[in-house]
Design a protein around this motif. Structure first.
Motif, PDB file in Angstrom:
ATOM      1  N   UNK A  52       0.694  -1.145  -0.128  1.00 40.59           N
ATOM      2  CA  UNK A  52       0.009  -0.064  -0.135  1.00 40.59           C
ATOM      3  C   UNK A  52       1.045   1.196   0.014  1.00 40.59           C
ATOM      4  N   UNK A  53       0.322   2.390  -0.399  1.00 42.90           N
ATOM      5  CA  UNK A  53       1.322   3.566  -0.537  1.00 42.90           C
ATOM      6  C   UNK A  53       0.217   4.723  -0.263  1.00 42.90           C
ATOM      7  N   UNK A  54       0.906   5.701   0.145  1.00 45.09           N
ATOM      8  CA  UNK A  54       0.113   7.038   0.492  1.00 45.09           C
ATOM      9  C   UNK A  54      -0.882   7.214  -0.357  1.00 45.09           C
ATOM     10  N   UNK A  55      -2.003   7.624   0.050  1.00 46.80           N
ATOM     11  CA  UNK A  55      -3.260   7.903  -0.716  1.00 46.80           C
ATOM     12  C   UNK A  55      -3.119   9.551  -1.010  1.00 46.80           C
ATOM     13  N   UNK A  56      -3.232   9.905  -2.310  1.00 45.37           N
ATOM     14  CA  UNK A  56      -3.161  11.340  -2.484  1.00 45.37           C
ATOM     15  C   UNK A  56      -4.607  12.245  -2.176  1.00 45.37           C
ATOM     16  N   UNK A  57      -5.546  11.449  -2.491  1.00 49.54           N
ATOM     17  CA  UNK A  57      -6.808  12.585  -2.551  1.00 49.54           C
ATOM     18  C   UNK A  57      -7.798  12.342  -1.062  1.00 49.54           C
ATOM     19  N   UNK A  58      -8.332  12.998  -0.685  1.00 45.07           N
ATOM     20  CA  UNK A  58      -9.209  12.981   0.354  1.00 45.07           C
ATOM     21  C   UNK A  58     -10.558  12.297  -0.230  1.00 45.07           C
ATOM     22  N   UNK A  59     -11.129  11.262   0.376  1.00 45.32           N
ATOM     23  CA  UNK A  59     -12.297  10.625   0.337  1.00 45.32           C
ATOM     24  C   UNK A  59     -13.582  11.443   0.578  1.00 45.32           C
ATOM     25  N   UNK A  60     -14.393  11.641  -0.161  1.00 50.06           N
ATOM     26  CA  UNK A  60     -15.634  12.237   0.008  1.00 50.06           C
ATOM     27  C   UNK A  60     -16.436  11.488   0.881  1.00 50.06           C
ATOM     28  N   UNK A  61     -16.575  10.340   0.611  1.00 44.31           N
ATOM     29  CA  UNK A  61     -17.401   9.219   1.439  1.00 44.31           C
ATOM     30  C   UNK A  61     -16.561   8.700   2.463  1.00 44.31           C
ATOM     31  N   UNK A  62     -16.979   8.144   3.737  1.00 47.61           N
ATOM     32  CA  UNK A  62     -16.345   7.680   4.690  1.00 47.61           C
ATOM     33  C   UNK A  62     -16.621   6.254   4.922  1.00 47.61           C
ATOM     34  N   UNK A  63     -15.910   5.316   5.335  1.00 50.96           N
ATOM     35  CA  UNK A  63     -16.265   3.918   5.769  1.00 50.96           C
ATOM     36  C   UNK A  63     -17.015   4.226   7.044  1.00 50.96           C
ATOM     37  N   UNK A  64     -17.756   3.513   7.631  1.00 51.28           N
ATOM     38  CA  UNK A  64     -18.430   3.242   8.955  1.00 51.28           C
ATOM     39  C   UNK A  64     -17.403   3.061  10.012  1.00 51.28           C
ATOM     40  N   UNK A  65     -17.500   3.657  11.081  1.00 51.94           N
ATOM     41  CA  UNK A  65     -16.430   3.363  12.260  1.00 51.94           C
ATOM     42  C   UNK A  65     -16.256   1.804  12.550  1.00 51.94           C
ATOM     43  N   UNK A  66     -17.340   1.042  12.296  1.00 52.92           N
ATOM     44  CA  UNK A  66     -17.300  -0.420  12.558  1.00 52.92           C
ATOM     45  C   UNK A  66     -16.202  -0.972  11.704  1.00 52.92           C
ATOM     46  N   UNK A  67     -16.196  -0.354  10.219  1.00 54.92           N
ATOM     47  CA  UNK A  67     -15.059  -0.984   9.220  1.00 54.92           C
ATOM     48  C   UNK A  67     -13.794  -0.466   9.887  1.00 54.92           C
ATOM     49  N   UNK A  68     -13.473   0.412  10.107  1.00 49.45           N
ATOM     50  CA  UNK A  68     -12.337   1.129  10.546  1.00 49.45           C
ATOM     51  C   UNK A  68     -11.629   0.427  11.849  1.00 49.45           C
ATOM     52  N   UNK A  69     -12.794   0.080  12.489  1.00 56.37           N
ATOM     53  CA  UNK A  69     -12.277  -0.646  13.926  1.00 56.37           C
ATOM     54  C   UNK A  69     -11.808  -2.038  13.661  1.00 56.37           C
ATOM     55  N   UNK A  70     -12.315  -2.634  12.916  1.00 53.86           N
ATOM     56  CA  UNK A  70     -12.223  -4.131  12.244  1.00 53.86           C
ATOM     57  C   UNK A  70     -10.995  -4.379  11.556  1.00 53.86           C
ATOM     58  N   UNK A  71     -10.293  -3.191  10.976  1.00 54.23           N
ATOM     59  CA  UNK A  71      -9.067  -3.361  10.007  1.00 54.23           C
ATOM     60  C   UNK A  71      -7.828  -3.881  10.855  1.00 54.23           C
TER      61      UNK A  71
END
Length: 107
Positions: A1-20
């Motif tokens: 994986x590399x650095x993401x260049x652009x900000x995402x306009x939509x965001x994942x739900x917190x539950x998905x982030x917590x499960x990464x």
């Protein structure tokens, strides 16, 4: 994986982030934010040393659920997660060294 260049306009739900699994850097900011723009070279330098880390770059704003769940107040804010748990946080970083140090903690 590399650095993401652009900000995402939509965001994942917190539950998905917590499960990464593994190390993740969640960056909250906006493409027009001067502080965010000034932080990008330091972020790029730090990610060059840690290309294995996941980078989620979220365009934040008033009422955005993911930013509010992390209690984001200033941009950019970097949240460093290991297996979904916050290990470190940097607000308005200007140099690569503190970012690299936080990345080492989640790598």
């Amino acid at each position: 994986m590399t650095m993401t260049k652009h900000y995402a306009a939509s965001e994942p739900p917190r539950t998905e982030v917590d499960a990464l699994p593994g190390g993740t850097v969640v960056e909250f900011g906006a493409p027009w934010c001067g502080f965010c723009l000034r932080a990008q070279p330091a972020l790029a330098e730090a990610f060059a040393a840690h290309p294995q880390l996941r980078h989620i770059k979220i365009e934040d704003g008033s009422g955005r659920p993911l930013g509010r769940s992390f209690r984001i107040k200033l941009w950019p804010t970097l949240v460093f997660l290991r297996d979904g748990r916050e290990v470190a946080r940097l607000v308005r970083p200007t140099e690569a060294d503190p970012i690299r140090e936080a990345m080492r903690r989640i790598a």
